[in-house]
Design a protein around this motif. Structure first.
Motif, short mmCIF file in Angstrom:
data_model
loop_
_atom_site.label_atom_id
_atom_site.label_comp_id
_atom_site.label_asym_id
_atom_site.label_seq_id
_atom_site.Cartn_x
_atom_site.Cartn_y
_atom_site.Cartn_z
N ASP A 55 -31.50 -53.73 -79.96
CA ASP A 55 -32.37 -53.58 -80.85
C ASP A 55 -33.79 -53.83 -80.08
OD1 ASP A 55 -33.05 -53.04 -83.84
OD2 ASP A 55 -34.01 -55.03 -83.47
N SER A 56 -33.76 -54.88 -79.21
CA SER A 56 -34.86 -55.03 -78.49
C SER A 56 -35.30 -53.82 -77.58
CB SER A 56 -34.45 -56.19 -77.41
OG SER A 56 -34.45 -57.38 -78.15
N MET A 57 -34.45 -53.02 -77.14
CA MET A 57 -34.51 -51.83 -76.36
C MET A 57 -35.15 -50.70 -77.13
SD MET A 57 -34.20 -50.24 -73.41
CE MET A 57 -33.28 -51.13 -72.32
N VAL A 58 -34.80 -50.65 -78.26
CA VAL A 58 -35.04 -49.81 -79.64
C VAL A 58 -36.58 -49.96 -79.74
CG1 VAL A 58 -35.09 -49.12 -82.01
CG2 VAL A 58 -32.91 -49.09 -80.50
N LEU A 59 -37.03 -51.38 -79.95
CA LEU A 59 -38.14 -51.74 -80.27
C LEU A 59 -39.37 -51.49 -79.14
CD1 LEU A 59 -37.56 -55.33 -81.95
CD2 LEU A 59 -38.52 -53.39 -83.01
N LEU A 60 -38.98 -51.65 -77.89
CA LEU A 60 -39.83 -51.18 -76.85
C LEU A 60 -40.20 -49.81 -76.57
CD1 LEU A 60 -38.13 -53.66 -74.18
CD2 LEU A 60 -40.38 -53.88 -74.94
N ILE A 61 -39.09 -49.07 -76.71
CA ILE A 61 -38.92 -47.48 -76.54
C ILE A 61 -39.71 -46.98 -77.97
CG2 ILE A 61 -37.97 -45.37 -76.87
CD1 ILE A 61 -35.51 -46.86 -75.40
N ALA A 62 -39.64 -47.54 -79.06
CA ALA A 62 -40.35 -46.87 -80.33
C ALA A 62 -41.71 -47.28 -80.29
CB ALA A 62 -39.71 -47.65 -81.61
N ASN A 121 -41.61 -51.30 -67.20
CA ASN A 121 -42.82 -50.69 -67.69
C ASN A 121 -43.09 -50.75 -69.16
OD1 ASN A 121 -45.55 -49.42 -67.14
ND2 ASN A 121 -44.52 -47.41 -68.32
N LEU A 122 -41.87 -50.66 -69.76
CA LEU A 122 -42.02 -50.96 -71.25
C LEU A 122 -42.29 -52.04 -71.74
CD1 LEU A 122 -38.66 -48.73 -72.49
CD2 LEU A 122 -41.17 -48.08 -72.91
N SER A 170 -47.24 -53.17 -76.93
CA SER A 170 -48.69 -53.56 -77.58
C SER A 170 -48.95 -54.85 -78.14
CB SER A 170 -48.62 -52.46 -78.59
OG SER A 170 -47.77 -52.63 -79.60
N THR A 171 -47.75 -55.42 -78.28
CA THR A 171 -48.10 -56.88 -78.76
C THR A 171 -47.93 -57.89 -77.72
OG1 THR A 171 -45.76 -57.24 -79.23
CG2 THR A 171 -47.30 -56.20 -81.01
N GLY A 172 -47.40 -57.51 -76.62
CA GLY A 172 -46.91 -58.48 -75.39
C GLY A 172 -46.25 -59.61 -75.82
N GLN A 173 -45.30 -59.26 -76.85
CA GLN A 173 -44.33 -60.38 -77.23
C GLN A 173 -43.23 -60.37 -76.29
OE1 GLN A 173 -43.28 -57.92 -80.95
NE2 GLN A 173 -41.47 -59.14 -80.49
N PHE A 174 -43.00 -59.34 -75.49
CA PHE A 174 -41.99 -59.75 -74.44
C PHE A 174 -42.26 -59.81 -72.99
CE2 PHE A 174 -40.73 -56.72 -78.07
CZ PHE A 174 -39.61 -57.25 -78.56
N PHE A 175 -41.47 -60.37 -72.37
CA PHE A 175 -41.53 -60.59 -70.88
C PHE A 175 -40.08 -60.76 -70.21
CE2 PHE A 175 -41.01 -65.06 -72.48
CZ PHE A 175 -40.12 -65.41 -71.51
N VAL A 176 -40.01 -60.20 -68.99
CA VAL A 176 -38.71 -59.81 -68.26
C VAL A 176 -38.65 -61.45 -67.57
CG1 VAL A 176 -37.65 -58.96 -66.76
CG2 VAL A 176 -38.90 -57.40 -68.44
#
Length: 253
Positions: free
Chosen positions: A15-22, A161-162, A167-173
């Motif tokens: 679902d995180s992948m889906v959120l990133l791609i969407a 890159n995703l 857009s929200t900057g809420q994720f980090f690797v």
């Protein structure tokens, strides 16, 4: 609150992948919807009108009913860049995104996975007829010259890159500050320019990883008769049952 994601895209919750791609696709669509629609830019992927379902919900629907693998979701971004490179006038917009996605999932699942669904199921989940999906599948394969393969390193680069451009900057690797996003090996099947770099969050490019400035711009090509007729049809009020519109299904498949 920032959400930590694993470095390897294969370990990311789907679902995180889906959120990133969407998120990426929605921003591409918002930009490309501002580009005037020309007769010669019409493709099989164009719907008569924008579907009444968001890209996020559409991807979640596909995941729910087809059990699509994360690599197939991620490779859709690679296919977008490849088709944009081969079809300079094609853009991923609100009229093309949904049909492109279901065609990409259908093709990549068959080409990259040991198990996959039937076209009748993909069509039902995608909201189009089986005949239309068959046409889209053939068009898709011919456009990318049947080059379905993509290296894991390139998929990793798309993933990083995703995350970086969300857009929200809420994720980090995890560990991304000290790790490379992946390099394109010289013996890979990838046709991207090695000199191109991922876009920044402020960029509004037609494509995702390819530098759009390097793409050919064959704007002098004259539209075909079929394209002119289809363009004229798009200017008319939509019928009650548009043949090229993605429909949504409320019932479970």
């Amino acid at each position: 609150m920032a959400q930590e994601l694993p470095l390897d895209f294969a370990a990311v919750p789907i679902d995180s992948m889906v959120l990133l791609i969407a998120d990426m696709l929605e921003r591409l669509m918002a930009h490309n919807d501002l580009i005037p629609l020309l007769p010669e830019s019409l493709t099989r992927f164009h719907s008569r009108s924008a579907p009444g379902i968001t890209v996020l919900d559409y991807l979640r629907r596909i995941v729910r009913f087809t059990n699509v693998e994360k690599s197939c979701l991620l490779v859709t971004l690679y296919y977008i860049d490849q088709i944009c490179a081969r079809m300079p006038l094609f853009t991923l917009s609100s009229l093309t995104c949904h049909r492109f996605i279901i065609a990409s999932i259908t093709v990549s699942s068959k080409g990259l996975c040991d198990t996959f669904c039937t076209n009748s199921l993909y069509a039902k989940v995608g909201g189009i007829s089986v005949g239309e999906l068959n046409v889209l599948e053939r068009e898709f394969l011919e456009t990318i010259d049947w080059r379905l393969m993509c290296t894991r390193e390139v998929l990793q680069e798309y993933y990083v890159n995703l995350v970086r451009t969300h857009s929200t900057g809420q994720f980090f690797v995890v560990g991304s500050h000290s790790s490379s996003s992946g390099s394109i090996s010289s013996d890979s099947d990838v046709e991207m320019d090695p000199a191109s770099r991922p876009s920044t969050p402020a960029d509004t490019a037609r494509t995702i990883l390819i530098d759009s400035a390097r793409l050919p711009t064959d704007v002098s090509r004259r539209p075909t008769i079929e394209q002119n007729m289809a363009f004229a049809a798009l200017k008319k009020p939509p019928d009650t049952t548009p043949a090229a519109a993605v429909e949504t299904h409320d019932s479970d498949t």
